[in-house]
Design a protein around this motif. Structure first.
Motif, PDB file in Angstrom:
ATOM      1  N   TRP A  27      30.416   0.640  -0.672  1.00  0.00           N
ATOM      2  CA  TRP A  27      31.516  -0.315  -0.732  1.00  0.00           C
ATOM      3  C   TRP A  27      32.188  -0.393  -2.095  1.00  0.00           C
ATOM      4  N   THR A  28      31.838   0.490  -3.013  1.00  0.00           N
ATOM      5  CA  THR A  28      32.463   0.521  -4.342  1.00  0.00           C
ATOM      6  C   THR A  28      32.881   1.946  -4.675  1.00  0.00           C
ATOM      7  N   THR A  29      33.797   2.078  -5.632  1.00  0.00           N
ATOM      8  CA  THR A  29      34.154   3.400  -6.136  1.00  0.00           C
ATOM      9  C   THR A  29      33.004   3.919  -6.988  1.00  0.00           C
ATOM     10  N   PRO A  30      32.923   5.220  -7.220  1.00  0.00           N
ATOM     11  CA  PRO A  30      31.816   5.746  -8.037  1.00  0.00           C
ATOM     12  C   PRO A  30      31.776   5.154  -9.445  1.00  0.00           C
ATOM     13  N   GLU A  31      32.934   4.918 -10.061  1.00  0.00           N
ATOM     14  CA  GLU A  31      32.961   4.343 -11.403  1.00  0.00           C
ATOM     15  C   GLU A  31      32.429   2.915 -11.401  1.00  0.00           C
ATOM     16  N   MET A  32      32.820   2.119 -10.402  1.00  0.00           N
ATOM     17  CA  MET A  32      32.359   0.737 -10.305  1.00  0.00           C
ATOM     18  C   MET A  32      30.866   0.697 -10.009  1.00  0.00           C
ATOM     19  N   PHE A  33      30.390   1.583  -9.136  1.00  0.00           N
ATOM     20  CA  PHE A  33      28.961   1.630  -8.827  1.00  0.00           C
ATOM     21  C   PHE A  33      28.155   1.963 -10.074  1.00  0.00           C
ATOM     22  N   GLU A  34      28.638   2.911 -10.867  1.00  0.00           N
ATOM     23  CA  GLU A  34      27.939   3.285 -12.092  1.00  0.00           C
ATOM     24  C   GLU A  34      27.875   2.119 -13.082  1.00  0.00           C
ATOM     25  N   ALA A  35      28.976   1.378 -13.213  1.00  0.00           N
ATOM     26  CA  ALA A  35      28.994   0.226 -14.119  1.00  0.00           C
ATOM     27  C   ALA A  35      28.038  -0.867 -13.640  1.00  0.00           C
ATOM     28  N   LEU A  36      28.016  -1.126 -12.332  1.00  0.00           N
ATOM     29  CA  LEU A  36      27.102  -2.138 -11.789  1.00  0.00           C
ATOM     30  C   LEU A  36      25.644  -1.700 -11.938  1.00  0.00           C
ATOM     31  N   ALA A  37      25.364  -0.428 -11.724  1.00  0.00           N
ATOM     32  CA  ALA A  37      23.994   0.064 -11.860  1.00  0.00           C
ATOM     33  C   ALA A  37      23.526  -0.035 -13.307  1.00  0.00           C
ATOM     34  N   ARG A  38      24.399   0.296 -14.240  1.00  0.00           N
ATOM     35  CA  ARG A  38      24.041   0.212 -15.658  1.00  0.00           C
ATOM     36  C   ARG A  38      23.776  -1.236 -16.057  1.00  0.00           C
ATOM     37  N   ARG A  39      24.630  -2.152 -15.607  1.00  0.00           N
ATOM     38  CA  ARG A  39      24.474  -3.558 -15.980  1.00  0.00           C
ATOM     39  C   ARG A  39      23.261  -4.196 -15.310  1.00  0.00           C
ATOM     40  N   SER A  40      23.005  -3.868 -14.045  1.00  0.00           N
ATOM     41  CA  SER A  40      21.834  -4.457 -13.383  1.00  0.00           C
ATOM     42  C   SER A  40      20.539  -3.915 -13.980  1.00  0.00           C
TER      43      SER A  40
END
Length: 158
Positions: A80-93
């Motif tokens: 449900w997210t773009t690859p860039e957004m998923f990467e940012a969320l994964a890094r922050r979590s």
């Protein structure tokens, strides 16, 4: 081997004294989008094959807030997210999980109010009020139509 010495010092400003907030989230993607956005009146152009953006926005933004607060694994947002957004969320979590001495709050974030607006390009801008127990926060997201579904490409939680 560490890259440099870590110097212990007292915080100088009130912003440095403030505790780290798990849910506060802003990426470079949202800063670039805010700079490139032009304010023009938009007319809603919802294609009939697209799902309701209000329901989808409530689910995706709430799920992202749950990921940031530690209640949900980040893999749930891959579709449900773009690859860039998923990467940012994964890094922050991952960063919030490695914080010593802080744990996730007991209450899960939930959406209280959702407001959507369509842009001239066919995207959907979303404003969501999130209730995470002690605080009510504002979240802004940009949903982009991809292959008959909405995909979150920008997220900012205050």
């Amino acid at each position: 081997m560490p890259a440099g010495k870590i110097l212990a010092r007292a915080p100088r400003t009130s912003a440095e004294r403030r505790r780290w907030d798990r849910l506060h989230f802003q990426t470079e993607l949202s800063r670039q989008w805010a700079r490139s956005r032009r304010c023009r009146p938009a007319t809603p152009r919802l294609r009939s094959d697209m799902p309701d953006p209000r329901r989808h926005a409530a689910r995706v933004v709430t799920a992202a807030a749950e990921v940031l607060s530690g209640h949900r694994p980040v893999d749930h947002l891959a579709r449900w997210t773009t690859p860039e957004m998923f990467e940012a969320l994964a890094r922050r979590s991952g960063l919030s999980q490695r914080l010593p001495g802080s744990s996730a709050s007991r209450t899960r974030p939930r959406a209280r109010h959702i407001h959507t607006q369509f842009t001239l390009s066919g995207n959907c801008e979303v404003a969501v009020l999130l209730d995470d127990g002690p605080r009510v926060r504002a979240a802004a997201a940009l949903l982009v139509p991809r292959r008959g579904r909405w995909v979150m490409s920008v997220l900012e939680i205050g």
